[in-house]
Design a protein around this motif. Structure first.
Motif, mmCIF file in Angstrom:
data_model
loop_
_atom_site.group_PDB
_atom_site.id
_atom_site.type_symbol
_atom_site.label_atom_id
_atom_site.label_comp_id
_atom_site.label_asym_id
_atom_site.label_seq_id
_atom_site.Cartn_x
_atom_site.Cartn_y
_atom_site.Cartn_z
ATOM 1 N N ASP A 1 -33.284 6.916 -26.474
ATOM 2 C CA ASP A 1 -33.341 5.855 -27.486
ATOM 3 C C ASP A 1 -34.753 5.757 -28.059
ATOM 4 O O ASP A 1 -35.474 4.799 -27.802
ATOM 5 C CB ASP A 1 -32.917 4.524 -26.854
ATOM 6 C CG ASP A 1 -32.755 3.420 -27.887
ATOM 7 O OD1 ASP A 1 -32.774 3.718 -29.089
ATOM 8 O OD2 ASP A 1 -32.619 2.260 -27.480
ATOM 9 N N LYS B 1 -25.760 1.810 -35.413
ATOM 10 C CA LYS B 1 -25.548 2.723 -34.300
ATOM 11 C C LYS B 1 -25.393 4.170 -34.755
ATOM 12 O O LYS B 1 -25.961 5.080 -34.146
ATOM 13 C CB LYS B 1 -24.323 2.289 -33.494
ATOM 14 C CG LYS B 1 -24.532 1.009 -32.688
ATOM 15 C CD LYS B 1 -23.339 0.708 -31.799
ATOM 16 C CE LYS B 1 -23.575 -0.556 -30.977
ATOM 17 N NZ LYS B 1 -22.425 -0.874 -30.101
ATOM 18 N N ARG C 1 -32.003 0.983 -24.893
ATOM 19 C CA ARG C 1 -30.995 -0.044 -25.136
ATOM 20 C C ARG C 1 -29.607 0.531 -24.834
ATOM 21 O O ARG C 1 -28.907 1.005 -25.724
ATOM 22 C CB ARG C 1 -31.077 -0.531 -26.582
ATOM 23 C CG ARG C 1 -32.426 -1.119 -26.962
ATOM 24 C CD ARG C 1 -32.589 -1.229 -28.468
ATOM 25 N NE ARG C 1 -32.656 0.092 -29.097
ATOM 26 C CZ ARG C 1 -32.820 0.303 -30.389
ATOM 27 N NH1 ARG C 1 -32.944 -0.728 -31.203
ATOM 28 N NH2 ARG C 1 -32.863 1.524 -30.877
ATOM 29 N N SER D 1 -28.741 5.606 -35.869
ATOM 30 C CA SER D 1 -29.586 5.758 -34.690
ATOM 31 C C SER D 1 -29.170 6.965 -33.856
ATOM 32 O O SER D 1 -30.017 7.729 -33.379
ATOM 33 C CB SER D 1 -29.525 4.490 -33.837
ATOM 34 O OG SER D 1 -30.334 4.620 -32.689
ATOM 35 N N CYS E 1 -35.991 2.536 -30.082
ATOM 36 C CA CYS E 1 -36.284 1.238 -29.468
ATOM 37 C C CYS E 1 -37.778 0.951 -29.570
ATOM 38 O O CYS E 1 -38.605 1.719 -29.080
ATOM 39 C CB CYS E 1 -35.842 1.233 -28.003
ATOM 40 S SG CYS E 1 -36.146 -0.336 -27.155
ATOM 41 N N HIS F 1 -30.795 -5.928 -24.736
ATOM 42 C CA HIS F 1 -30.760 -5.949 -26.191
ATOM 43 C C HIS F 1 -29.826 -7.060 -26.637
ATOM 44 O O HIS F 1 -28.756 -7.247 -26.055
ATOM 45 C CB HIS F 1 -30.284 -4.606 -26.746
ATOM 46 C CG HIS F 1 -30.460 -4.472 -28.223
ATOM 47 N ND1 HIS F 1 -29.418 -4.407 -29.112
ATOM 48 C CD2 HIS F 1 -31.587 -4.407 -28.989
ATOM 49 C CE1 HIS F 1 -29.880 -4.293 -30.341
ATOM 50 N NE2 HIS F 1 -31.194 -4.281 -30.300
ATOM 51 N N GLN G 1 -34.304 -9.292 -30.852
ATOM 52 C CA GLN G 1 -33.302 -8.365 -30.322
ATOM 53 C C GLN G 1 -33.850 -7.662 -29.080
ATOM 54 O O GLN G 1 -33.113 -7.422 -28.132
ATOM 55 C CB GLN G 1 -32.877 -7.359 -31.395
ATOM 56 C CG GLN G 1 -32.052 -7.990 -32.514
ATOM 57 C CD GLN G 1 -31.360 -6.955 -33.386
ATOM 58 O OE1 GLN G 1 -31.875 -6.560 -34.428
ATOM 59 N NE2 GLN G 1 -30.189 -6.521 -32.963
ATOM 60 N N ARG H 1 -26.293 -1.677 -26.821
ATOM 61 C CA ARG H 1 -26.811 -2.180 -28.087
ATOM 62 C C ARG H 1 -25.868 -3.193 -28.716
ATOM 63 O O ARG H 1 -24.643 -3.010 -28.712
ATOM 64 C CB ARG H 1 -27.042 -1.022 -29.063
ATOM 65 C CG ARG H 1 -28.181 -0.110 -28.647
ATOM 66 C CD ARG H 1 -28.564 0.812 -29.779
ATOM 67 N NE ARG H 1 -29.024 0.089 -30.949
ATOM 68 C CZ ARG H 1 -29.560 0.664 -32.019
ATOM 69 N NH1 ARG H 1 -29.686 1.976 -32.052
ATOM 70 N NH2 ARG H 1 -29.953 -0.057 -33.040
ATOM 71 N N ASP I 1 -25.598 -4.044 -32.020
ATOM 72 C CA ASP I 1 -25.773 -3.821 -33.455
ATOM 73 C C ASP I 1 -24.452 -3.444 -34.099
ATOM 74 O O ASP I 1 -23.488 -3.063 -33.426
ATOM 75 C CB ASP I 1 -26.775 -2.683 -33.717
ATOM 76 C CG ASP I 1 -28.194 -3.080 -33.377
ATOM 77 O OD1 ASP I 1 -28.552 -4.224 -33.665
ATOM 78 O OD2 ASP I 1 -28.914 -2.239 -32.831
#
Length: 336
Positions: free
Chosen positions: A163, A143, A132, A146, A166, A209, A107, A135, A137
């Motif tokens: 971020d 997300k 990122r 995060s 990361c 990413h 990733q 992203r 994801d």
């Protein structure tokens, strides 16, 4: 991002990658790193910390050593110690002047490595973190946790990184070795480094990413709680690492003063002839005083422990099954 190698000072590069049950990603990842560094003019090594995988990752890594050479250096942990400990194991094994960390699930894009190293060395920084911006994801499982974690971390550490989760980061080795990682602390490396270097010597740059195409994600909502708990520890160490007695002593004095005020009030009532023996308030005051004394003594013990910590250091949070380390002159790869 592209890099101008002529601008980069001479150095040796160590790439550190934690892996856990990523057998399907081993060969593609190692290939991607070699393609990204095909024209890299400096010596480099690839250290992959196998975090107790049980799906054939170990055998796949050993096969890559045979195919690629000794600059591919697996570090096999004898059980699953989790990502942070695996990353610390790789950092301990690294011999380069610069360390780049990234995930082994592809990733993170290895093509971004030269640009991060260039930013680190040309701008004379100690840390360059990846951001990122786009992203790839799942929104709910990745997300949202995060975003919550990054917001909490920024608020408490006062570091304006967008971020922190990361894994793709470049470090000056001499500075990174001054911190130790445990728990889920890989998210807080910039915060820990802020205790040994200036935040002005840290930067963040956008990186690519990709969506995961092989294997299963090891992240989820449950990690948010662990991050919050570790964040409390980070906050304590950032503010009271050198003076834990002030933290515990302050709490103890506050609770003790409340207890003292309660007992003084009850004493005044007693002197006026009122009965106070059956009042719950008396027990509250009594336990507040006892609790305050316990916090004060805990502060004294914490002061003693923190001095032992600084004097003797910290033991590594992992065990490996590897043999002796390679000599400094062996195990490097350089494009000819």
């Amino acid at each position: 991002m592209t890099s101008d190698f002529s601008r980069i000072p001479p150095h040796r590069l160590s790439i550190v990658v934690p892996m856990y049950n990523e057998v399907d990603n081993v060969e593609p990842f190692v290939t991607a790193v070699h393609e990204a560094l095909a024209n890299y003019p400096f010596e480099w090594e690839l250290i992959i910390a196998n975090d107790g995988s049980r799906d054939g990752t170990r055998e796949a890594l050993d096969e890559q050593v045979k195919l690629r050479g000794p600059h591919v250096r697996p570090v096999h942990l004898w059980r699953n110690f989790r990502q942070t400990a695996a990353m610390q194991a790789g950092i301990d094994a690294a011999r380069g002047d610069v360390i780049v960390t990234l995930d082994g699930d592809l990733q993170n894009d290895p093509q971004d490595i030269p640009a991060l190293v260039e930013k680190l060395l040309v701008d004379d920084l100690d840390l360059v973190a990846g951001w990122r911006q786009n992203r790839q994801d799942g929104f709910i499982l990745r997300k949202i946790p995060s975003k919550i974690a990054n917001r909490l971390i920024r608020r408490i550490t006062e570091l304006e990184f967008q971020d922190l989760g990361c894994s793709l980061k470049a470090y000056r080795t001499s500075v990174l070795r001054r911190v130790r990682l445990y728990g889920e602390m890989h998210r807080f490396i910039p915060a820990w480094m802020a205790t040994v270097t200036s935040p002005a010597r840290m930067s963040e740059v956008p990186v690519r990413h990709h969506a995961r195409t092989r294997g299963e994600s090891k992240y989820g909502i449950s990690r948010t709680l662990r991050v919050v708990l570790d964040l409390l520890a980070v906050n304590f160490f950032l503010r009271f690492a050198g003076r834990p007695g002030h933290f515990f002593g302050g709490v103890g004095l506050g609770i003790g003063m409340i207890g003292g005020l309660i007992l003084s009030y009850l004493l005044a009532l007693k002197l006026t002839g009122e009965s106070i023996g059956g009042r719950p308030l008396m027990w509250l005051g009594f336990f507040c005083v006892i609790g305050g004394l316990q916090f004060l003594t805990t502060g004294v013990l914490a002061e003693l422990l923190i001095r032992i910590y600084y004097d003797r250091g910290e033991s590594a949070p992992y065990h490996t099954t590897n043999g002796p380390a390679l000599p400094e002159s062996e195990g490097w790869h350089r494009q000819h």
